[in-house]
Design a protein around this motif. Structure first.
Motif, mmCIF file in Angstrom:
data_model
loop_
_atom_site.group_PDB
_atom_site.id
_atom_site.type_symbol
_atom_site.label_atom_id
_atom_site.label_comp_id
_atom_site.label_asym_id
_atom_site.label_seq_id
_atom_site.Cartn_x
_atom_site.Cartn_y
_atom_site.Cartn_z
ATOM 1 N N PHE A 1 32.927 26.741 36.853
ATOM 2 C CA PHE A 1 33.733 26.820 38.079
ATOM 3 C C PHE A 1 35.195 27.039 37.702
ATOM 4 O O PHE A 1 35.682 26.510 36.697
ATOM 5 C CB PHE A 1 33.585 25.556 38.919
ATOM 6 C CG PHE A 1 32.288 25.525 39.683
ATOM 7 C CD1 PHE A 1 32.116 26.319 40.807
ATOM 8 C CD2 PHE A 1 31.232 24.734 39.259
ATOM 9 C CE1 PHE A 1 30.918 26.312 41.505
ATOM 10 C CE2 PHE A 1 30.033 24.730 39.950
ATOM 11 C CZ PHE A 1 29.875 25.518 41.076
ATOM 12 N N PHE A 2 35.859 27.819 38.511
ATOM 13 C CA PHE A 2 37.160 28.334 38.120
ATOM 14 C C PHE A 2 38.220 28.046 39.177
ATOM 15 O O PHE A 2 38.136 28.534 40.297
ATOM 16 C CB PHE A 2 37.000 29.846 37.890
ATOM 17 C CG PHE A 2 38.257 30.573 37.529
ATOM 18 C CD1 PHE A 2 39.229 29.989 36.725
ATOM 19 C CD2 PHE A 2 38.463 31.878 37.964
ATOM 20 C CE1 PHE A 2 40.376 30.677 36.390
ATOM 21 C CE2 PHE A 2 39.608 32.574 37.618
ATOM 22 C CZ PHE A 2 40.558 31.970 36.835
ATOM 23 N N ARG B 1 41.357 32.740 44.088
ATOM 24 C CA ARG B 1 41.265 33.777 45.108
ATOM 25 C C ARG B 1 42.011 35.010 44.602
ATOM 26 O O ARG B 1 43.162 34.915 44.181
ATOM 27 C CB ARG B 1 41.909 33.277 46.407
ATOM 28 C CG ARG B 1 41.762 34.242 47.581
ATOM 29 C CD ARG B 1 42.413 33.661 48.821
ATOM 30 N NE ARG B 1 41.759 32.442 49.245
ATOM 31 C CZ ARG B 1 40.690 32.413 50.064
ATOM 32 N NH1 ARG B 1 40.191 33.526 50.530
ATOM 33 N NH2 ARG B 1 40.153 31.271 50.416
ATOM 34 N N ASP B 2 41.348 36.142 44.603
ATOM 35 C CA ASP B 2 41.972 37.364 44.121
ATOM 36 C C ASP B 2 43.158 37.707 45.011
ATOM 37 O O ASP B 2 43.004 37.840 46.222
ATOM 38 C CB ASP B 2 40.950 38.499 44.145
ATOM 39 C CG ASP B 2 41.492 39.735 43.449
ATOM 40 O OD1 ASP B 2 40.870 40.152 42.462
ATOM 41 O OD2 ASP B 2 42.527 40.275 43.902
ATOM 42 N N ALA C 1 32.977 33.678 35.377
ATOM 43 C CA ALA C 1 32.138 34.810 34.992
ATOM 44 C C ALA C 1 32.036 35.835 36.120
ATOM 45 O O ALA C 1 31.630 36.971 35.906
ATOM 46 C CB ALA C 1 30.753 34.315 34.601
ATOM 47 N N ASP C 2 32.391 35.427 37.356
ATOM 48 C CA ASP C 2 32.353 36.362 38.484
ATOM 49 C C ASP C 2 33.597 37.238 38.549
ATOM 50 O O ASP C 2 33.639 38.202 39.312
ATOM 51 C CB ASP C 2 32.287 35.596 39.827
ATOM 52 C CG ASP C 2 31.046 34.737 39.914
ATOM 53 O OD1 ASP C 2 30.079 35.045 39.198
ATOM 54 O OD2 ASP C 2 31.060 33.763 40.692
ATOM 55 N N PHE D 1 37.002 39.651 33.618
ATOM 56 C CA PHE D 1 36.297 38.990 32.522
ATOM 57 C C PHE D 1 34.910 39.606 32.300
ATOM 58 O O PHE D 1 34.479 39.872 31.192
ATOM 59 C CB PHE D 1 36.152 37.498 32.831
ATOM 60 C CG PHE D 1 35.430 36.740 31.750
ATOM 61 C CD1 PHE D 1 36.114 36.295 30.638
ATOM 62 C CD2 PHE D 1 34.070 36.492 31.840
ATOM 63 C CE1 PHE D 1 35.455 35.625 29.628
ATOM 64 C CE2 PHE D 1 33.408 35.809 30.831
ATOM 65 C CZ PHE D 1 34.104 35.376 29.728
ATOM 66 N N ARG D 2 34.210 39.848 33.418
ATOM 67 C CA ARG D 2 32.817 40.294 33.382
ATOM 68 C C ARG D 2 32.654 41.621 32.624
ATOM 69 O O ARG D 2 31.653 41.855 31.969
ATOM 70 C CB ARG D 2 32.334 40.457 34.824
ATOM 71 C CG ARG D 2 30.864 40.307 35.065
ATOM 72 C CD ARG D 2 30.560 40.225 36.566
ATOM 73 N NE ARG D 2 31.301 41.205 37.347
ATOM 74 C CZ ARG D 2 30.960 42.480 37.474
ATOM 75 N NH1 ARG D 2 29.897 42.930 36.880
ATOM 76 N NH2 ARG D 2 31.691 43.307 38.213
ATOM 77 N N ARG D 3 33.654 42.475 32.738
ATOM 78 C CA ARG D 3 33.509 43.809 32.162
ATOM 79 C C ARG D 3 33.957 43.899 30.703
ATOM 80 O O ARG D 3 34.043 44.974 30.149
ATOM 81 C CB ARG D 3 34.288 44.812 33.021
ATOM 82 C CG ARG D 3 33.675 44.936 34.413
ATOM 83 C CD ARG D 3 34.506 45.776 35.320
ATOM 84 N NE ARG D 3 34.596 47.166 34.888
ATOM 85 C CZ ARG D 3 35.373 48.062 35.499
ATOM 86 N NH1 ARG D 3 36.089 47.711 36.546
ATOM 87 N NH2 ARG D 3 35.410 49.300 35.073
ATOM 88 N N GLN D 4 34.255 42.747 30.094
ATOM 89 C CA GLN D 4 34.689 42.781 28.704
ATOM 90 C C GLN D 4 33.539 42.487 27.748
ATOM 91 O O GLN D 4 32.506 41.979 28.148
ATOM 92 C CB GLN D 4 35.773 41.727 28.472
ATOM 93 C CG GLN D 4 37.021 41.942 29.300
ATOM 94 C CD GLN D 4 38.137 41.042 28.839
ATOM 95 O OE1 GLN D 4 38.354 40.839 27.653
ATOM 96 N NE2 GLN D 4 38.866 40.481 29.791
ATOM 97 N N ARG D 5 33.779 42.802 26.460
ATOM 98 C CA ARG D 5 32.843 42.431 25.429
ATOM 99 C C ARG D 5 33.613 41.587 24.422
ATOM 100 O O ARG D 5 34.339 42.102 23.590
ATOM 101 C CB ARG D 5 32.295 43.702 24.743
ATOM 102 C CG ARG D 5 31.220 43.426 23.740
ATOM 103 C CD ARG D 5 29.984 42.924 24.449
ATOM 104 N NE ARG D 5 29.081 42.249 23.573
ATOM 105 C CZ ARG D 5 27.991 42.811 23.039
ATOM 106 N NH1 ARG D 5 27.721 44.062 23.307
ATOM 107 N NH2 ARG D 5 27.203 42.125 22.255
#
Lengths: 569, 165
Positions: free
Chosen positions: A65-66, A95-96, A107-108, A112-116
């Motif tokens: 949770f963030f 909140r964006d 993780a949502d 962040f999600r699109r990184q490796r």
């Protein structure tokens, strides 16, 4: 039974600047007050959501949770409702700022999600001041494997097979460098970690050192074993006091656990580390200057060869690797060279870490496979704010170049960027929108190079100063068309005739802007002013040509403490 | 009665002696010794250069050369509060220079200078790596992000009220 929770309060420089320490204290008080035994409160490195400008950020594990941008009173609510009551506090979720969408778990978050994340694998997930956290995530497993099952030559072969190249910018194959040092016969050898991240706008090394110092320490021990060194130095720049503290703690803890010292894990191999703090000189990122600085001399580069792998510290063979390069080493041992080389392109293996900054929605660390197009990285960063358009992307700092919007299909890859007149650099990626003046950008980097030139060789010392003068002339509307010819001539001379990497690359920002944004130079000359009204203000701060004059007596003009450190004449 | 300068030299001598003993046996101790001396005194006075030279070997001129080479090392006193604007790239494109201009106006000194009452020094610093918060200003070692000319003025006013010199 109550699920154990771990609260990670980011304690990287930006979050600390935005009140992370007070927030951590508020969590501590409330957790203690309610006597929550199932909650551990930790500090962490950057969580990597690209939201450093809105910190401090807090992640509650195990669910991730963030909460972001919260204040001490919010901590009380989170402890009461979420940690004690089991009800995550929705109105405090991140909140964006743009879309207004809420992300409950980090993780949502798209960024962040699109990184490796490979070099950054532990950043934000562990407490960098606790060695157990690093060990829990498999840390020092690679070292044990190396010491118990591999010969030094095997390690070198493995790193060669992985295709790992130096992440300091030049991209020299790491395995080959280690092999050179291994072959040099000497009773004493050294390993040096180059953490003199002086490139303005790059903070990838800082983030690794602050967020996961043990990864670098482990990488250095493995490097030491491979080349036959018993001692290593981390050269960390003076501007990173937090990184120095975290690495110092990591070294002490590693020593306590027997990962540093004599006869490591019963292998007969001994190795120890020491920090050398820089004293504020960009040129010390150049490897021979760095060696001079460690030896307490002026940080002046020297011609190569001999290369440091033959003649380094105290004349002994020395391997010098960048922070991220070393942080990759334990993962390569753990997961195998094939896994690493399968990320990225045939020429450039693995991932690239960038510090995304400038006119971009989300500023922060981005780690993507090599070969990812620049445009995709901009997209991960949420694009340009306020409906404006991207004008250019500058990688490589003072050694790099700005690429225009129509070249952003270029992949991040050492060779591809070099062909276009830019460079991978050590991790800075500056995004510029339509309001940016490219003459100002060129002038900024040249002013930087000029004030950081060590002054030893004439092309760099004089050439950078001349380029600042010409650029200032153009920027302030006093330029002529001939100035562009002159500028290119000086830039080429400095590039080809300078002694070290600083001089050889510092023309790149000028040459790249002349190539892709010549029209902007011409507009300044034609209109007799900066069309965007940017240059005048900026030039008055670092006046270049009209700035401080040398005085015959040797002391520059100015008040107490004024000397040439302040800028170029 | 001994005069002031002798007293000061005595103090410096004991500080340098302590610092040197911390680095006894170290390989290449000069820069760490200078850093530590500066940490204790605030700058590196000429008396200390001579003492360090006697202890470590390099001539005073060589030591002076090292001090003048590195941005961090100083041979003149600095203000009690050191204000530094970040001159990193992100700070530059996001308004750092404008903040520097306002600071010069407020303090009436240029970059690299110290006010006559030794209250403030105004400097710039190579990128502090907090680019997400650009533009940044460091007041002593504390990072203040997202600065504007108005905000820096307010910040200085607030400080003056808190701890008037």
């Amino acid at each position: 039974m109550v699920t154990p929770h771990r609260v990670l309060v980011c304690h990287e420089t930006p979050c600390v600047a935005r009140g992370a320490v007070g927030l951590h204290a508020a969590f501590r008080r409330e957790i203690d007050r309610l006597g929550l035994d199932h909650v551990s409160l930790e500090i962490s490195g950057c969580h990597g959501h690209g939201l450093c400008s809105q910190g401090p950020s807090v992640v509650v594990e195990p669910s991730g949770f963030f909460y972001n941008g919260i204040q001490p009173p919010d901590a009380e609510v989170i402890v009461r409702e979420h940690l004690s009551g089991g009800r995550p506090v929705q109105h405090l979720f991140h909140r964006d700022p743009v879309t207004g969408r809420t992300a409950a778990r980090y993780a949502d978050v798209d960024f962040f999600r699109r990184q490796r994340r490979v070099a950054l694998r532990n950043c934000g997930r562990i407490n960098p001041e606790k060695i157990e956290h690093y060990v829990d995530r498999g840390g020092y497993g690679a070292l044990q494997l190396v010491l118990s099952t591999m010969r030094p030559e095997d390690v070198i072969e493995l790193v060669e097979d992985s295709g790992l190249r130096g992440r300091g910018g030049a991209g020299f194959p790491t395995g080959r460098k280690w092999r050179f040092a291994r072959r040099s016969s000497s009773d004493v050898k050294y390993v040096v970690c180059n953490a003199d991240e002086g490139n303005p706008g790059a903070f990838t090394d800082r983030s690794v050192l602050e967020g996961d110092p043990h990864a670098v320490v482990e990488g250095m021990i493995i490097a030491g074993y491979a080349v036959g060194a018993r001692r290593g130095y981390l050269y960390i720049r003076a501007e990173y006091p937090l990184a120095v503290r975290r690495v110092q703690k990591a070294i002490e803890d590693a020593r306590d656990k027997g990962f540093l010292g004599s006869d490591l894990l019963g292998s007969g191999f001994s190795f120890d580390l020491e920090i050398k703090e820089g004293a504020g000189a960009f040129v010390c990122g150049e490897e021979t200057a760095l060696l001079a600085s460690i030896q307490s001399r002026r940080g002046m580069p020297r011609p190569r060869p001999p290369f440091p792998t033959d003649v380094g510290l105290g004349g002994k063979p020395t391997v010098i690797n960048n922070v991220k390069t070393l942080a990759f080493v334990p993962v390569i041992v753990d997961r195998g060279p094939g896994w690493f080389s399968s990320l990225g392109t045939p020429q450039s293996a693995g991932t690239a870490v960038f510090a995304l900054t400038g006119n971009i929605r989300y500023s922060g660390l981005v780690e993507v496979p090599m070969g990812t197009p620049l445009a995709e990285i901009i997209d991960i960063g949420g694009g340009i704010p306020d409906g404006r358009k991207v004008k250019a992307v500058h990688t490589g700092g003072p050694a790099g170049g700005s690429l225009p919007a129509d070249r952003l299909d270029a992949p991040v890859d050492y060779e591809a960027l070099q062909e276009l007149g830019s460079t991978m650099g050590s991790g800075g990626m500056l995004v510029l929108d339509e309001d940016a003046c490219m003459v100002d950008v060129a002038r900024f980097f040249m002013d930087f190079a000029c004030s950081e030139s060590c002054g030893q060789c004439a092309p760099c010392r004089l050439g950078t100063g001349q380029m600042v003068r010409i650029l200032t002339r153009i920027a302030t509307g006093r330029g002529a068309r001939e100035d562009l010819v002159l500028l290119r001539e000086v830039a080429d001379t400095v590039k080809h005739a300078s002694l070290c990497g600083l001089g050889q690359t510092c023309s790149n920002p000028v040459l790249a802007t002349l190539e892709y944004f010549k029209e902007e130079y011409l507009a300044h000359i034609r209109e007799g002013k900066c069309p965007l009204g940017v240059c005048e203000v900026r030039a008055s701060v670092r006046p270049g040509e009209q700035g401080r004059e040398f005085q015959p007596g040797g002391l520059p003009a100015g008040g107490v403490g004024a000397n040439l450190k302040g800028g170029c004449p | 009665m001994r005069d002031n300068s002798e007293l000061i030299t005595d103090i410096y001598r004991s500080i340098v002696r302590e610092v040197l003993s911390d680095y006894a046996g170290h390989q290449w101790p000069l820069i760490p010794v200078l850093q530590k001396t500066q940490q204790r005194i605030g700058y590196i006075p000429p008396q200390c250069v001579r003492l360090i030279s006697q202890a470590l070997g390099p001539s005073p001129v060589e030591i002076q050369g090292v001090i003048s080479f590195y941005e961090q090392l100083r041979d003149t006193p600095r203000g009690r509060t050191v204000i530094r604007t970040c001159r990193g790239t992100a700070c530059h494109v996001r308004g750092g220079p404008e903040v520097m201009i306002r600071l010069r106006d407020i303090l009436q000194i240029s970059e690299g200078e110290t006010t006559a009452d030794l209250a403030y020094s105004l400097e710039s610093v190579a990128c502090v790596g907090a680019c997400g918060l650009a533009p940044n200003v460091l007041v002593d070692d504390e990072v203040h992000g997202r600065m504007t000319p108005q905000k820096i003025e307010q910040l200085l006013q607030d400080r003056e009220e808190e701890e008037p010199w």
